[in-house]
Structures are given as structure tokens and as C-alpha cells.
Design a protein around this motif. Sequence first.
Motif, PDB file in Angstrom:
ATOM      1  N   ARG A 159       0.852  -1.187   0.000  1.00 36.74           N
ATOM      2  CA  ARG A 159       0.000   0.000   0.000  1.00 36.74           C
ATOM      3  C   ARG A 159       0.892   1.242   0.000  1.00 36.74           C
ATOM      4  NH1 ARG A 159      -3.565   0.838   4.717  1.00 36.74           N
ATOM      5  NH2 ARG A 159      -2.001  -0.296   5.939  1.00 36.74           N
ATOM      6  N   TYR A 160       0.460   2.248  -0.740  1.00 38.22           N
ATOM      7  CA  TYR A 160       1.215   3.487  -0.841  1.00 38.22           C
ATOM      8  C   TYR A 160       0.264   4.650  -0.584  1.00 38.22           C
ATOM      9  CZ  TYR A 160       4.102   0.125  -3.354  1.00 38.22           C
ATOM     10  OH  TYR A 160       4.820  -0.994  -3.708  1.00 38.22           O
ATOM     11  N   MET A 161       0.572   5.469   0.409  1.00 36.30           N
ATOM     12  CA  MET A 161      -0.313   6.576   0.745  1.00 36.30           C
ATOM     13  C   MET A 161      -0.363   7.580  -0.407  1.00 36.30           C
ATOM     14  SD  MET A 161      -0.261   9.229   3.979  1.00 36.30           S
ATOM     15  CE  MET A 161      -0.651   7.949   5.175  1.00 36.30           C
ATOM     16  N   THR A 162      -1.546   8.126  -0.638  1.00 31.36           N
ATOM     17  CA  THR A 162      -1.746   9.127  -1.675  1.00 31.36           C
ATOM     18  C   THR A 162      -1.767  10.524  -1.070  1.00 31.36           C
ATOM     19  OG1 THR A 162      -4.156   9.111  -1.510  1.00 31.36           O
ATOM     20  CG2 THR A 162      -3.138   7.475  -2.987  1.00 31.36           C
ATOM     21  N   VAL A 163      -1.616  11.517  -1.933  1.00 30.94           N
ATOM     22  CA  VAL A 163      -1.738  12.907  -1.504  1.00 30.94           C
ATOM     23  C   VAL A 163      -3.108  13.144  -0.877  1.00 30.94           C
ATOM     24  CG1 VAL A 163      -2.032  15.259  -2.399  1.00 30.94           C
ATOM     25  CG2 VAL A 163      -0.028  13.902  -3.055  1.00 30.94           C
ATOM     26  N   ALA A 164      -4.157  12.585  -1.489  1.00 30.08           N
ATOM     27  CA  ALA A 164      -5.514  12.777  -0.968  1.00 30.08           C
ATOM     28  C   ALA A 164      -5.658  12.208   0.439  1.00 30.08           C
ATOM     29  CB  ALA A 164      -6.527  12.120  -1.910  1.00 30.08           C
ATOM     30  N   GLN A 165      -5.089  11.027   0.684  1.00 31.07           N
ATOM     31  CA  GLN A 165      -5.157  10.431   2.021  1.00 31.07           C
ATOM     32  C   GLN A 165      -4.396  11.268   3.034  1.00 31.07           C
ATOM     33  OE1 GLN A 165      -3.605   6.620   0.660  1.00 31.07           O
ATOM     34  NE2 GLN A 165      -5.508   5.584   1.247  1.00 31.07           N
ATOM     35  N   CYS A 166      -3.237  11.774   2.642  1.00 28.32           N
ATOM     36  CA  CYS A 166      -2.442  12.596   3.544  1.00 28.32           C
ATOM     37  C   CYS A 166      -3.197  13.868   3.925  1.00 28.32           C
ATOM     38  CB  CYS A 166      -1.109  12.951   2.892  1.00 28.32           C
ATOM     39  SG  CYS A 166      -0.068  14.050   3.883  1.00 28.32           S
ATOM     40  N   ALA A 167      -3.751  14.566   2.929  1.00 31.93           N
ATOM     41  CA  ALA A 167      -4.486  15.804   3.202  1.00 31.93           C
ATOM     42  C   ALA A 167      -5.688  15.539   4.107  1.00 31.93           C
ATOM     43  CB  ALA A 167      -4.932  16.443   1.891  1.00 31.93           C
ATOM     44  N   THR A 168      -6.358  14.426   3.876  1.00 27.81           N
ATOM     45  CA  THR A 168      -7.519  14.061   4.697  1.00 27.81           C
ATOM     46  C   THR A 168      -7.109  13.829   6.144  1.00 27.81           C
ATOM     47  OG1 THR A 168      -8.651  13.082   2.793  1.00 27.81           O
ATOM     48  CG2 THR A 168      -9.381  12.384   4.991  1.00 27.81           C
ATOM     49  N   GLN A 169      -6.013  13.101   6.357  1.00 29.54           N
ATOM     50  CA  GLN A 169      -5.541  12.829   7.715  1.00 29.54           C
ATOM     51  C   GLN A 169      -5.060  14.106   8.392  1.00 29.54           C
ATOM     52  OE1 GLN A 169      -4.143   8.120   7.244  1.00 29.54           O
ATOM     53  NE2 GLN A 169      -2.654   9.654   7.838  1.00 29.54           N
ATOM     54  N   MET A 170      -4.410  14.984   7.638  1.00 23.51           N
ATOM     55  CA  MET A 170      -3.951  16.247   8.213  1.00 23.51           C
ATOM     56  C   MET A 170      -5.124  17.057   8.753  1.00 23.51           C
ATOM     57  SD  MET A 170      -1.031  17.491   5.511  1.00 23.51           S
ATOM     58  CE  MET A 170      -0.767  19.063   6.352  1.00 23.51           C
ATOM     59  N   LEU A 171      -6.196  17.158   7.971  1.00 24.14           N
ATOM     60  CA  LEU A 171      -7.358  17.938   8.399  1.00 24.14           C
ATOM     61  C   LEU A 171      -8.052  17.286   9.595  1.00 24.14           C
ATOM     62  CD1 LEU A 171      -8.818  19.089   4.961  1.00 24.14           C
ATOM     63  CD2 LEU A 171      -7.533  20.444   6.637  1.00 24.14           C
ATOM     64  N   ALA A 172      -8.049  15.947   9.634  1.00 27.46           N
ATOM     65  CA  ALA A 172      -8.649  15.253  10.774  1.00 27.46           C
ATOM     66  C   ALA A 172      -7.882  15.555  12.053  1.00 27.46           C
ATOM     67  CB  ALA A 172      -8.681  13.750  10.511  1.00 27.46           C
ATOM     68  N   VAL A 173      -6.556  15.598  11.977  1.00 25.45           N
ATOM     69  CA  VAL A 173      -5.740  15.897  13.158  1.00 25.45           C
ATOM     70  C   VAL A 173      -5.932  17.353  13.573  1.00 25.45           C
ATOM     71  CG1 VAL A 173      -3.375  16.148  13.990  1.00 25.45           C
ATOM     72  CG2 VAL A 173      -4.049  14.087  12.752  1.00 25.45           C
ATOM     73  N   GLU A 174      -5.995  18.253  12.600  1.00 25.52           N
ATOM     74  CA  GLU A 174      -6.223  19.669  12.941  1.00 25.52           C
ATOM     75  C   GLU A 174      -7.562  19.845  13.660  1.00 25.52           C
ATOM     76  OE1 GLU A 174      -6.073  23.085  13.976  1.00 25.52           O
ATOM     77  OE2 GLU A 174      -4.379  22.753  12.624  1.00 25.52           O
ATOM     78  N   GLU A 175      -8.582  19.149  13.172  1.00 24.90           N
ATOM     79  CA  GLU A 175      -9.890  19.236  13.816  1.00 24.90           C
ATOM     80  C   GLU A 175      -9.824  18.724  15.246  1.00 24.90           C
ATOM     81  OE1 GLU A 175     -14.549  17.829  13.102  1.00 24.90           O
ATOM     82  OE2 GLU A 175     -12.972  17.192  11.711  1.00 24.90           O
ATOM     83  N   ASN A 176      -9.035  17.665  15.460  1.00 22.60           N
ATOM     84  CA  ASN A 176      -8.917  17.086  16.797  1.00 22.60           C
ATOM     85  C   ASN A 176      -8.070  17.954  17.721  1.00 22.60           C
ATOM     86  OD1 ASN A 176      -9.176  14.888  18.772  1.00 22.60           O
ATOM     87  ND2 ASN A 176      -7.000  14.549  18.390  1.00 22.60           N
ATOM     88  N   ARG A 177      -6.961  18.466  17.210  1.00 18.84           N
ATOM     89  CA  ARG A 177      -6.058  19.276  18.037  1.00 18.84           C
ATOM     90  C   ARG A 177      -6.574  20.703  18.212  1.00 18.84           C
ATOM     91  NH1 ARG A 177      -0.625  16.993  18.329  1.00 18.84           N
ATOM     92  NH2 ARG A 177      -0.021  18.990  19.250  1.00 18.84           N
ATOM     93  N   GLY A 178      -7.128  21.258  17.148  1.00 22.71           N
ATOM     94  CA  GLY A 178      -7.757  22.570  17.233  1.00 22.71           C
ATOM     95  C   GLY A 178      -6.833  23.721  17.541  1.00 22.71           C
ATOM     96  N   GLU A 179      -5.569  23.652  17.111  1.00 25.42           N
ATOM     97  CA  GLU A 179      -4.609  24.713  17.408  1.00 25.42           C
ATOM     98  C   GLU A 179      -4.431  25.680  16.236  1.00 25.42           C
ATOM     99  OE1 GLU A 179      -0.992  23.230  19.257  1.00 25.42           O
ATOM    100  OE2 GLU A 179      -2.067  21.433  19.938  1.00 25.42           O
ATOM    101  N   ASP A 180      -5.207  25.490  15.188  1.00 26.34           N
ATOM    102  CA  ASP A 180      -5.198  26.384  14.025  1.00 26.34           C
ATOM    103  C   ASP A 180      -3.811  26.516  13.400  1.00 26.34           C
ATOM    104  OD1 ASP A 180      -6.557  27.938  12.163  1.00 26.34           O
ATOM    105  OD2 ASP A 180      -6.100  29.814  13.215  1.00 26.34           O
ATOM    106  N   VAL A 181      -3.100  25.389  13.326  1.00 27.02           N
ATOM    107  CA  VAL A 181      -1.796  25.387  12.652  1.00 27.02           C
ATOM    108  C   VAL A 181      -1.992  25.522  11.149  1.00 27.02           C
ATOM    109  CG1 VAL A 181       0.234  23.974  12.154  1.00 27.02           C
ATOM    110  CG2 VAL A 181      -0.658  24.108  14.488  1.00 27.02           C
ATOM    111  N   TYR A 182      -2.999  24.858  10.635  1.00 28.81           N
ATOM    112  CA  TYR A 182      -3.395  24.974   9.232  1.00 28.81           C
ATOM    113  C   TYR A 182      -4.891  24.704   9.183  1.00 28.81           C
ATOM    114  CZ  TYR A 182      -2.644  19.950   9.833  1.00 28.81           C
ATOM    115  OH  TYR A 182      -2.668  18.666  10.316  1.00 28.81           O
ATOM    116  N   ASN A 183      -5.488  24.839   8.018  1.00 24.66           N
ATOM    117  CA  ASN A 183      -6.925  24.586   7.883  1.00 24.66           C
ATOM    118  C   ASN A 183      -7.227  24.137   6.462  1.00 24.66           C
ATOM    119  OD1 ASN A 183      -7.431  27.021   6.200  1.00 24.66           O
ATOM    120  ND2 ASN A 183      -6.937  28.106   8.107  1.00 24.66           N
TER     121      ASN A 183
END
Length: 281
Positions: free
Chosen positions: A186-210
Motif C-alpha cells: 500500500r502506498y499513501m496518496t496525496v488525498a489520504q495525507c491531506a484528509t488525515q492532516m485535516l482530521a488531526v487539525e480538527e482534533n487538536r484545534g490549534e489552528d496550525v493549518y486549515n
Amino acid sequence: MLYCIGLGLSDEKDITVKGLEVVRRAEKVYLESYTSILIVAKEKLEEFYQRPVIIADRELVESDSDTILQGAISTDIAFLVVGDPFGATTHLDLLLRAKELNIPVKTIHNASIMNAIGACGLQLYNFGQTVSMVFFTDTWTPSSFYDKIKENVGCGLHTLILLDIKVKEQTEENLIKGRRIYEPPRYMTVAQCATQMLAVEENRGEDVYNKNSLAIGIARLGSDDQAFAVGTLEQLTCWDMGSPLHSLVLVGRKIHDMEIDFIKDFAIDKTQFDFHFAQNP
């Protein structure tokens, strides 16, 4: 002697002349196969190198490295690494163990994603810490990458994100029962990475990115069909970059005008791209 030889990023012909000379005279040739991959099969390498190539998986390199190192005590052993030999800590560990055994080591460098990423249009000295993104599971969503991105964002720097690959992985059940049954790669895609990044931002809520943060998706860097896509993280969550390998860059706020001019050609939506910089001068 143990030779650690960088193979570059793409195919069998990216090896340096110096590296090829060593490969063709070495007693054995190992190919490290789990931190990254080339886009050609082992057979293609063997045809060009005119030598058999032994696949060195994680188990061999990390747990049974003596198999490799013992041969280097009395003969020349070539250990091939995609990119540059110092692109992963695993290879540094192997070299330290070789030195403990008084085995001479020589490194032959090559291009890696750490310098070739400049092809996306961003200047290398504007990058901060590189981070890795692993596949999340239902019970494991590590977010250590987030803190490093936060530091980069605080300095206005770009962040290169290396995406996970799973090669010769076992299920937990097969691992417990000692069954050598492996899952498909299995090889991670750009789409999967972006999705996981936004999920972590939503969980952490520190407004590092959006979801509106600008990023660059990269696919098959260094190959003839390398591809770039510039858009927001939200856009990249559904953008198909094609076959592996992929990586992603989160663009820093201190982007230079020349960088902006360069990456605009890769914009998914040039109107939205212009609007982004009009809103964030």
C-alpha cells in the motif's frame, strides 16, 4: 568493505557511474526495499546492473543485519538505497553496526527527495523540518508530525511531508501466529495525507493549518511523468495524483514572489490561487 550506494529517485539508470562500477564488482548486491521504492522492477535493475540483486526487507536490515555485514568483512558488499543512503535513520544504524565490527564503509551519494523537491518550485532554504505521515488505523492516529509542522508554520517555512508505504506487512493475527503471510503493498496518496492532516487539525484545534491552507501534491518525483498539483488541503483531499510514490508540501507564509510565479502553473484552480494570495499578501 560495505558500500552504501544511492540509486536516485526513478529508474535503473539513475545510479551514478561510480555506484554502478561498485555494483558490478561487488560480491553481493542488496536492495533496501521498505523505506522507499523505485518505479521499476528488480528484474530491470538486474538486467542493467548485470548482477543478481537480493531484496533486503525490514526484517533483514533491522533484525538480521549480520547476514549483510559478515560478508563485508572479507569482500565488497553493495547495499543499495533508493534516493540517498542517509535519507533514513535505518541506514545510519546499519553503518554504526558496521563500524562496531571494524568493517570499512564507503558511501556513494545520489539525488533524494530532500533536494529534488525543489522541482515543485519552492526554494530549498525556505523549508523547515521534514515530517512523515503514516497510515492511520481505527485505533492509532499518531499526531507527532503536527507539532513539527507547528514549529515550521511559526517560522513561516514550507514543510515537506513524506508519505507512508507498506511493503511486506503482516496482519496482527498472522504476526502473532508466526505465519509468513503478507498484505498487498500500500502506498499513501496525496488525498489520504491531506484528509488525515485535516482530521488531526480538527482534533487538536490549534489552528496550525486549515482546509484553505495552500499545499502542493507531488507524484513520482524524478521520473518522466512526475506531476505537481497546487491547491488547498480541501482540494487535495479529492485530487487524484495517479500512481505512487506521492509526497506533499504545506506551503509556508514566507513564500517568495518568484516561488508564487513558479507554482501557479501547477494550480488546480488558477482563479482560486490568485484569490488566495490576494487575501494573504
